[in-house]
Design a protein around this motif. Structure first.
Motif, mmCIF file in Angstrom:
data_model
loop_
_atom_site.group_PDB
_atom_site.id
_atom_site.type_symbol
_atom_site.label_atom_id
_atom_site.label_comp_id
_atom_site.label_asym_id
_atom_site.label_seq_id
_atom_site.Cartn_x
_atom_site.Cartn_y
_atom_site.Cartn_z
ATOM 1 N N LYS A 46 21.622 77.091 40.092
ATOM 2 C CA LYS A 46 22.222 77.728 41.273
ATOM 3 C C LYS A 46 23.710 77.408 41.362
ATOM 4 C CE LYS A 46 18.554 76.346 43.831
ATOM 5 N NZ LYS A 46 17.764 76.082 45.051
ATOM 6 N N LEU A 47 24.074 76.162 41.100
ATOM 7 C CA LEU A 47 25.497 75.774 41.155
ATOM 8 C C LEU A 47 26.288 76.483 40.070
ATOM 9 C CD1 LEU A 47 27.766 74.088 42.364
ATOM 10 C CD2 LEU A 47 27.088 72.230 40.809
ATOM 11 N N VAL A 65 11.395 79.180 40.157
ATOM 12 C CA VAL A 65 12.357 78.512 41.037
ATOM 13 C C VAL A 65 13.554 78.101 40.188
ATOM 14 C CG1 VAL A 65 12.740 76.534 42.561
ATOM 15 C CG2 VAL A 65 10.503 77.645 42.517
ATOM 16 N N LEU A 66 14.747 78.480 40.625
ATOM 17 C CA LEU A 66 15.954 78.060 39.912
ATOM 18 C C LEU A 66 16.272 76.615 40.271
ATOM 19 C CD1 LEU A 66 18.301 81.166 40.315
ATOM 20 C CD2 LEU A 66 16.861 80.565 38.359
ATOM 21 N N SER A 67 16.712 75.851 39.286
ATOM 22 C CA SER A 67 17.104 74.462 39.529
ATOM 23 C C SER A 67 18.424 74.431 40.296
ATOM 24 C CB SER A 67 17.262 73.714 38.202
ATOM 25 O OG SER A 67 18.390 74.216 37.493
ATOM 26 N N ALA A 80 30.699 83.212 39.915
ATOM 27 C CA ALA A 80 31.147 84.304 40.796
ATOM 28 C C ALA A 80 32.331 83.857 41.648
ATOM 29 C CB ALA A 80 29.986 84.771 41.679
ATOM 30 N N TRP A 81 32.268 82.644 42.177
ATOM 31 C CA TRP A 81 33.334 82.094 43.013
ATOM 32 C C TRP A 81 34.636 81.939 42.225
ATOM 33 C CZ3 TRP A 81 35.668 77.267 42.365
ATOM 34 C CH2 TRP A 81 36.490 76.847 43.413
ATOM 35 N N SER A 109 31.529 73.640 33.934
ATOM 36 C CA SER A 109 30.435 73.311 33.029
ATOM 37 C C SER A 109 29.618 74.558 32.702
ATOM 38 C CB SER A 109 29.522 72.264 33.670
ATOM 39 O OG SER A 109 28.377 72.079 32.862
ATOM 40 N N LYS A 110 29.275 74.694 31.436
ATOM 41 C CA LYS A 110 28.450 75.816 30.982
ATOM 42 C C LYS A 110 27.110 75.306 30.440
ATOM 43 C CE LYS A 110 31.172 79.346 31.614
ATOM 44 N NZ LYS A 110 30.778 80.471 32.436
#
Length: 168
Positions: free
Chosen positions: A132-133, A126-128, A139-140, A114-115
């Protein structure tokens, strides 16, 4: 992280919707096979530890469109890039034309990434969880695509098929 054989790497930058205006890279994602580290560069800057990681020549760091990421990171601090592999260059040398992470992952693993939060504010206090996912997944996924690409090259167990997308 420097004890790993391979790391996935990516960056995120707050989008600018005004012509001529841009933002500094806000987030650096560095992933192992099972853990992703999110470095909030807009809060910490380029620390000596981050620069040491980026300059390291013993660990392969795999990313997509690394030229753009390196340019963005260089705007924050001067460093000499260590051992990096750009997936776009690697797959391009094989004749693959779909160079986006989403398309590469779908072609290799038949799964969708998902983008939906790509254009969100990466400088938020604060990142949601969805940010973060998304960041960690990018990167993963680079590690997984690279390892599968190496496996396919080693075994020769692949065939490039060009699909004509012209509409009738």
């Amino acid at each position: 992280m420097l004890s790993q054989k391979i790391l996935g790497i990516d960056t995120e930058t707050r989008p600018s919707f005004k012509k001529g205006r841009s933002h500094d890279v806000a987030l650096l994602q560095v992933s192992t096979h099972d853990t992703c580290f999110l470095f909030r560069l807009n809060l910490t800057g380029m620390t000596p530890a981050i620069i040491r990681l980026l300059e390291d020549v013993s660990v392969t760091k795999v990313g997509l469109s690394l030229h753009d990421d390196m340019n963005s990171l260089h705007k924050r601090a001067d460093f000499t890039p260590g051992k990096f592999v750009d997936l776009q260059k690697h797959v391009g040398e094989l004749g693959v034309e779909d160079l986006s992470l989403q398309k590469l992952y779908a072609n290799f693993f038949h799964q969708k990434i998902s983008k939906s939060v790509r254009l969100s504010n990466w400088e938020s206090d604060v990142l949601s969880d969805s940010q973060k996912l998304y960041a960690a997944t990018d990167a993963w996924a680079c590690i997984n695509i690279y390892e599968e690409l190496c496996r396919l090259e080693e075994t020769g167990d692949y065939q490039l098929i060009k699909i004509d997308e012209q509409k009738n």
